[in-house]
Design a protein around this motif. Sequence first.
Motif, PDB file in Angstrom:
ATOM      1  N   ARG A   1       0.732  -1.279  -0.078  1.00 11.42           N
ATOM      2  CA  ARG A   1       0.049  -0.068  -0.027  1.00 11.42           C
ATOM      3  C   ARG A   1       0.999   1.135   0.080  1.00 11.42           C
ATOM      4  NH1 ARG A   1      -1.680   3.947   3.071  1.00 11.42           N
ATOM      5  NH2 ARG A   1      -0.450   3.220   4.824  1.00 11.42           N
ATOM      6  N   ILE A   2       2.158   1.139   0.512  1.00 14.71           N
ATOM      7  CA  ILE A   2       2.900   2.228   0.619  1.00 14.71           C
ATOM      8  C   ILE A   2       3.869   2.281  -0.572  1.00 14.71           C
ATOM      9  CG2 ILE A   2       4.833   3.191   1.984  1.00 14.71           C
ATOM     10  CD1 ILE A   2       3.324   2.211   4.643  1.00 14.71           C
ATOM     11  N   MET A   3       4.281   1.356  -0.847  1.00 12.11           N
ATOM     12  CA  MET A   3       5.548   1.359  -1.804  1.00 12.11           C
ATOM     13  C   MET A   3       5.039   1.285  -3.264  1.00 12.11           C
ATOM     14  SD  MET A   3       8.259   1.172   0.059  1.00 12.11           S
ATOM     15  CE  MET A   3       9.482   0.993  -1.317  1.00 12.11           C
ATOM     16  N   ILE A   4       3.778   1.034  -3.611  1.00 10.12           N
ATOM     17  CA  ILE A   4       3.570   1.189  -4.943  1.00 10.12           C
ATOM     18  C   ILE A   4       3.247   2.710  -5.236  1.00 10.12           C
ATOM     19  CG2 ILE A   4       1.438   0.752  -6.589  1.00 10.12           C
ATOM     20  CD1 ILE A   4       1.224  -2.173  -5.291  1.00 10.12           C
ATOM     21  N   PRO A   5       2.490   3.263  -4.617  1.00  9.15           N
ATOM     22  CA  PRO A   5       2.515   4.914  -4.892  1.00  9.15           C
ATOM     23  C   PRO A   5       3.722   5.511  -4.628  1.00  9.15           C
ATOM     24  CG  PRO A   5       0.740   4.117  -3.123  1.00  9.15           C
ATOM     25  CD  PRO A   5       1.602   3.011  -3.348  1.00  9.15           C
ATOM     26  N   ASN A   6       4.581   5.168  -3.678  1.00  8.97           N
ATOM     27  CA  ASN A   6       5.855   5.842  -3.622  1.00  8.97           C
ATOM     28  C   ASN A   6       6.626   5.695  -5.082  1.00  8.97           C
ATOM     29  OD1 ASN A   6       5.597   6.425  -1.016  1.00  8.97           O
ATOM     30  ND2 ASN A   6       6.956   4.956  -0.083  1.00  8.97           N
ATOM     31  N   TYR A   7       6.617   4.755  -5.713  1.00  6.92           N
ATOM     32  CA  TYR A   7       6.963   4.480  -7.192  1.00  6.92           C
ATOM     33  C   TYR A   7       6.582   5.621  -7.919  1.00  6.92           C
ATOM     34  CZ  TYR A   7       9.029   2.756 -11.191  1.00  6.92           C
ATOM     35  OH  TYR A   7       9.827   2.656 -12.569  1.00  6.92           O
ATOM     36  N   ALA A   8       5.278   5.796  -8.083  1.00  5.52           N
ATOM     37  CA  ALA A   8       4.988   7.030  -8.766  1.00  5.52           C
ATOM     38  C   ALA A   8       5.549   8.268  -8.231  1.00  5.52           C
ATOM     39  CB  ALA A   8       3.508   6.959  -8.480  1.00  5.52           C
TER      40      ALA A   8
ATOM     41  N   SER B   1      12.298  -1.138   5.541  1.00  6.14           N
ATOM     42  CA  SER B   1      13.418  -1.235   4.677  1.00  6.14           C
ATOM     43  C   SER B   1      13.434  -0.106   3.852  1.00  6.14           C
ATOM     44  CB  SER B   1      13.389  -2.559   3.912  1.00  6.14           C
ATOM     45  OG  SER B   1      12.294  -2.648   3.040  1.00  6.14           O
ATOM     46  N   MET B   2      12.585   0.988   4.188  1.00  8.29           N
ATOM     47  CA  MET B   2      12.415   2.125   3.140  1.00  8.29           C
ATOM     48  C   MET B   2      13.803   2.917   3.278  1.00  8.29           C
ATOM     49  SD  MET B   2      10.978   3.616   0.844  1.00  8.29           S
ATOM     50  CE  MET B   2      10.286   5.419   0.188  1.00  8.29           C
ATOM     51  N   GLN B   3      15.115   2.401   2.690  1.00  6.42           N
ATOM     52  CA  GLN B   3      16.044   2.999   2.895  1.00  6.42           C
ATOM     53  C   GLN B   3      16.660   3.239   1.172  1.00  6.42           C
ATOM     54  OE1 GLN B   3      17.702   4.082   5.442  1.00  6.42           O
ATOM     55  NE2 GLN B   3      15.888   3.173   6.871  1.00  6.42           N
ATOM     56  N   LEU B   4      16.564   4.757   0.919  1.00  2.00           N
ATOM     57  CA  LEU B   4      16.993   5.213  -0.282  1.00  2.00           C
ATOM     58  C   LEU B   4      18.128   5.955  -0.556  1.00  2.00           C
ATOM     59  CD1 LEU B   4      13.272   6.092  -1.751  1.00  2.00           C
ATOM     60  CD2 LEU B   4      14.404   3.930  -2.100  1.00  2.00           C
ATOM     61  N   GLN B   5      18.827   5.828  -1.344  1.00  3.53           N
ATOM     62  CA  GLN B   5      20.002   6.405  -1.671  1.00  3.53           C
ATOM     63  C   GLN B   5      19.659   7.665  -2.800  1.00  3.53           C
ATOM     64  OE1 GLN B   5      23.853   4.365  -2.141  1.00  3.53           O
ATOM     65  NE2 GLN B   5      22.504   2.221  -1.263  1.00  3.53           N
ATOM     66  N   GLN B   6      20.019   8.906  -2.342  1.00  2.48           N
ATOM     67  CA  GLN B   6      19.513   9.818  -3.090  1.00  2.48           C
ATOM     68  C   GLN B   6      20.522   9.939  -4.521  1.00  2.48           C
ATOM     69  OE1 GLN B   6      19.735  13.848  -1.323  1.00  2.48           O
ATOM     70  NE2 GLN B   6      19.547  15.133  -2.973  1.00  2.48           N
ATOM     71  N   ASP B   7      21.823   9.754  -4.350  1.00  8.40           N
ATOM     72  CA  ASP B   7      22.589   9.775  -5.517  1.00  8.40           C
ATOM     73  C   ASP B   7      22.555   8.501  -6.533  1.00  8.40           C
ATOM     74  OD1 ASP B   7      23.458   7.827  -3.668  1.00  8.40           O
ATOM     75  OD2 ASP B   7      25.760   8.157  -4.053  1.00  8.40           O
ATOM     76  N   LYS B   8      21.499   7.802  -6.397  1.00  4.74           N
ATOM     77  CA  LYS B   8      21.372   6.469  -7.226  1.00  4.74           C
ATOM     78  C   LYS B   8      19.917   6.635  -7.710  1.00  4.74           C
ATOM     79  CE  LYS B   8      24.381   3.254  -5.037  1.00  4.74           C
ATOM     80  NZ  LYS B   8      24.986   1.949  -4.518  1.00  4.74           N
ATOM     81  N   HIS B   9      19.591   5.606  -8.563  1.00  3.19           N
ATOM     82  CA  HIS B   9      18.451   5.714  -9.288  1.00  3.19           C
ATOM     83  C   HIS B   9      17.249   5.447  -8.404  1.00  3.19           C
ATOM     84  CE1 HIS B   9      15.476   4.988 -12.407  1.00  3.19           C
ATOM     85  NE2 HIS B   9      16.072   5.436 -13.515  1.00  3.19           N
ATOM     86  N   VAL B  10      16.437   6.305  -8.061  1.00  7.85           N
ATOM     87  CA  VAL B  10      15.311   6.339  -6.871  1.00  7.85           C
ATOM     88  C   VAL B  10      14.320   5.427  -7.276  1.00  7.85           C
ATOM     89  CG1 VAL B  10      13.645   7.207  -5.649  1.00  7.85           C
ATOM     90  CG2 VAL B  10      15.893   8.275  -5.828  1.00  7.85           C
ATOM     91  N   PRO B  11      13.700   5.605  -8.672  1.00  5.18           N
ATOM     92  CA  PRO B  11      12.741   4.338  -8.956  1.00  5.18           C
ATOM     93  C   PRO B  11      12.961   3.225  -9.097  1.00  5.18           C
ATOM     94  CG  PRO B  11      12.562   6.509 -10.502  1.00  5.18           C
ATOM     95  CD  PRO B  11      13.872   6.502  -9.637  1.00  5.18           C
ATOM     96  N   ASN B  12      14.293   2.783  -9.493  1.00  7.94           N
ATOM     97  CA  ASN B  12      14.782   1.451  -9.645  1.00  7.94           C
ATOM     98  C   ASN B  12      15.171   0.876  -8.175  1.00  7.94           C
ATOM     99  OD1 ASN B  12      15.152   1.423 -12.364  1.00  7.94           O
ATOM    100  ND2 ASN B  12      17.150   1.643 -12.491  1.00  7.94           N
ATOM    101  N   GLN B  13      15.469   1.597  -7.217  1.00 12.62           N
ATOM    102  CA  GLN B  13      15.334   1.244  -5.896  1.00 12.62           C
ATOM    103  C   GLN B  13      14.151   0.797  -5.216  1.00 12.62           C
ATOM    104  OE1 GLN B  13      18.232   3.549  -3.323  1.00 12.62           O
ATOM    105  NE2 GLN B  13      18.431   4.981  -5.046  1.00 12.62           N
ATOM    106  N   ILE B  14      13.121   1.542  -5.650  1.00 10.06           N
ATOM    107  CA  ILE B  14      11.832   1.252  -5.152  1.00 10.06           C
ATOM    108  C   ILE B  14      11.272   0.054  -5.685  1.00 10.06           C
ATOM    109  CG2 ILE B  14       9.283   2.002  -4.980  1.00 10.06           C
ATOM    110  CD1 ILE B  14      10.543   5.134  -4.758  1.00 10.06           C
ATOM    111  N   ALA B  15      11.445  -0.099  -7.083  1.00  5.65           N
ATOM    112  CA  ALA B  15      10.922  -1.378  -7.782  1.00  5.65           C
ATOM    113  C   ALA B  15      11.785  -2.440  -7.363  1.00  5.65           C
ATOM    114  CB  ALA B  15      11.004  -0.912  -9.347  1.00  5.65           C
TER     115      ALA B  15
END
Length: 289
Positions: free
Chosen positions: A121-128, A149-163
Amino acid sequence: MIDYNPKAWFTFIFRFHKGDTVRKLFPMFIALSAYSALVAFLELELLKLSPNSDLKQITLIHSLLGFVISLLLVFRTNTAYDRWWEGRKLWGALVNNSRNLALKLNAMLPASNTASREFFRIMIPNYAFGLKNHLRNLYQPEEFQQADSMQLQQDKHVPNQIAAKIIAHVHELYRQGQISGEQLLSLNPELLSFTDICGACERIRNTPIPFSYSVFIKKFIFFFVMTLPLGYVFTLHYLIIPVVVFIFYVLASLELIAEEIEDPFGFDANDLPTDTISTNIRKHVGEIL
């Protein structure tokens, strides 16, 4: 994106909105008015050229080139609109695939597995939201809802990390036996579509119209308009001033509109409403899950 009533003719005519090209071109209107007035004064008052002057023959050139410039601008605007419309179709596909993925997960996941339901419910909209900001070269973590596990690295491809996190969680459910192999195959098209949509949007954003083509159109418009007063002043006299300004407004506006919509993912008035679309995805996925 501007919301409007397409049937309100008089509103369009007499209102100046944020995306109106008149605001952007107004300094050029002043400069062209002064230039046209100067040409008219020199030819009619100072030099007193005859209406049969050779300069009048330049109007024949404009008649021939007018057809050429119209073809160029039609091709330019059609190309830009195709990019805008393709972007809209891609975001429409993102909406549909997000809903389909949520519907399938809602049917497959046990009611007792509230943790996984909350994760999707959280991660699917986060991708958009991640894709929206990625296409604008932004990183806005405040728009994300937090999940395990919502740990994202700003300097990398964010959509790919979420997917990657979404796909990893689906495969973990398979390893735990909460979804079957057939169900995993059923989810696969929606999972892969996220990256396909992202790649197609990046192609639109990162591939502008060829530089030489864009420069040529601008130069063509400039020299076409700047030579108009030389020949037509003998016929129109000082009326050449508003005529030149109006012709420039028509030609330059088409080019400006094409420039604005060929990259439809930004903040311009006519860009796609990706903020609204992302919010709707969050709302609808939340209702499903």
